[in-house]
Design an enzyme around this catalytic site. Sequence first.
Site, PDB file in Angstrom:
ATOM      1  N   ASN A  51       0.663  -1.140  -0.145  1.00 42.00           N
ATOM      2  CA  ASN A  51      -0.245  -0.077  -0.031  1.00 42.00           C
ATOM      3  C   ASN A  51       0.976   1.164   0.228  1.00 42.00           C
ATOM      4  OD1 ASN A  51      -1.549   2.204   0.775  1.00 42.00           O
ATOM      5  ND2 ASN A  51      -3.177   0.783   1.621  1.00 42.00           N
ATOM      6  N   GLY A  87      10.216  -5.463   4.409  1.00 42.13           N
ATOM      7  CA  GLY A  87       9.864  -4.469   5.177  1.00 42.13           C
ATOM      8  C   GLY A  87      10.275  -2.956   5.155  1.00 42.13           C
ATOM      9  N   GLU A 137      11.628   0.178   9.310  1.00 46.79           N
ATOM     10  CA  GLU A 137      12.963   0.692  10.085  1.00 46.79           C
ATOM     11  C   GLU A 137      13.609   1.122   9.021  1.00 46.79           C
ATOM     12  OE1 GLU A 137      13.471  -2.197  13.931  1.00 46.79           O
ATOM     13  OE2 GLU A 137      12.860  -3.193  11.788  1.00 46.79           O
TER      14      GLU A 137
END
Length: 725
Positions: free
Chosen positions: A613, A683, A686
């Site tokens: 998204n 991911g 971070e």
Amino acid sequence: MTASSTSPSPAPAPWPDTAGTAAPSGTREPPLGAVGASRPRIEGTAKVTGAVRYAADEPASDLAHAWVVTSTVTRGRIRDIDTSAALGMPGVLGVIDHRNAPRLNLEAGSFFGPDGGMHLLQSDEIPHSGRPIALVVAETAEQARRAAMALRVTYDEEPYDVDFRLEHPAARPATSFFGEDATTGDVDKELAASAVVVDERYVTPEAHGAAMEPHSATAWWEDGRLQIVDSNQAPFLVAMTVATLFHLDPKQVRVRSAHVGGGFGSKSGGCGPQLVLAVMATSLFDRPIRVTLTRDQVFLTVSMRPATDQRVRIGADADGRLRAVDHTAAFEVSKLADYLENCTELTNTLYAARAIRTRRTAVPVDILPPYSVRGPGATPGSFALESAMDEVAERLRMDPLELRLRNEPSAGPVSGLPFSRRNLVACLREGARRFGWATRDHRPRTRSEGHLLVGTGMAATAFAAGALPSTASITAEPGGAFTVAIGASDIGTGARTALAAVAAEALRVHPERIRLLIADSDLGPAWGAGGSRGTASWSWAITEAAAKLRSRLGGATLPLTVSSDTTESLGELALMERHSYSAVFGEVTVDPATGEVRVRRLLGMYAVGRVINPLLARSQLIGGMIMGLSMALHEEGVRDRATGRHVNDDFAGYHIAAHADVPDIEADFVPDYEPGDPSGIKGVGEIGTVGTAAAIANAVWHATGLRQRTLPIRLDRVLEDRPLK
């Protein structure tokens, strides 16, 4: 209370509804659909209207409240706790301290072993400042707080040591939890043969997660099970830790964390103090107990990023080819628990060099056990490495961008493993183009606007990508809906929205047909929201379950439920270097007369696999960049050397950046795909923080000609006696 469940807002399906059909044979990448579309988060309206309940908001009948009492000395022993006045006050149910607290399993801990930070109220010992020493339980929070102030505690103080430094006599090799230190080639020989050698020290302070929502937990016993509503990042892992800590069968413990108001790692380290104390209290008083930490108690009792002291030596030929990189990183740990701040991770993978040596050193001091904060290890490590790379470029009089491009490796520089996909160069080139890097005069202190100096800087970085074992189940309901259950946690990142999109695509159905259950340990083993592996781990499990369900749907009697466990699939992955990548560019102004540094603009280009998204991912990355700016200019946990105690344990003294600190900030993506993941994702949580502080520090050097090797870049470190000549 029930498990969290939500349904996505209706949206037009971008593909045919084909839930009962098989996936096309020979398809390597899943077809586009809900994944890749920008959609607002499912629970967004409920959050901004106040309808969402966080851990401290959940109703419970017959609820009592507890107030934490913390030590006022840094090290020593409790001589006495006089509870007589407190026990006589209105509404007070009792006081728990080391004399009557339930006995805990001292072997309980985290990935790094037993963690004395969880072993609260077990003895009269005070191992660090702010240690919880008592819990006052009363009918209301106000009554508990007033009674807590009436406790009379006397101590026998002992000498303490909070003097962290690289040369500390107690320094020892750090745990090899993430692998051994690296040695490839002959570093000393290559440094001696180098045309240019940088040999500098870089220092970062303690840093706190500073999440908007303070830590809170409510615990009670119901039908022989311990029920917990807690603010944490990993309900299943926390439930297992609670069971171990309190000598319980894991089946007796249920943990829920429906909505979490930020964590950044501070809610991921096993059991927070609020949870340990709430379980103690409900076990003794046999009624629901809520413990909510105040802001200063969060600073005093919840894990933080440890301070680091890093020495980096880099040797290069005159043409910019790196011959050697030697990175020694020391970080503080508590005497109560082990931990690894893996500062050398990027040094092992980011650049090619003939010789690479990394050494990690732990320095035990009398502090609360540190733990992960956003981008653990990589964030302070990137500040040291990328600052040193900038210094190499400075001494070679070379474009810092060109230096990085010139040292692009073809395989893991230390591991020798192939990269699954490495798109750092794309980030660097596209970021430079958008930022206007080509027009930069690389000499420092050459650009000014009135009384302000102007500079630009950049940094490259990476963050390890991958997934960890998780389980998921999907039920095909008679009415045409699909219930997806997974023990994921949404800590404000939009996990509900992302996972609903993943499930919709994997099932080939409209998004509104997905009903999602998350944030409940009863939903089965699942990785937590941490390490930038949450979404990848959960999506993998959902994708496997969906494939299994679709293969069984034809003519099946509904409801039909299937489950998946990704342990075996993950074990079959080929060994490769798997990373997300980014390049961050920044422009700053510096007022040398006042020392004030302002960031004018930040640009980050990211290779983070297939983006589920873009709206939510971009928000994540921008938030991470602001957190990196906060690290560069503001955040600094300070201890009083005379007492060993925190000086700035609140938001008045511990400064954090806000959106207003960056007038112009942009994050965007280069095309990327992770071939080892069935959804192609990595991911994003971070990597936005990693690298940003170095880019800003390098920009400050470019503006002033003065290198900043200690964070934060405070006014007193920039202030000049004779600002402009």
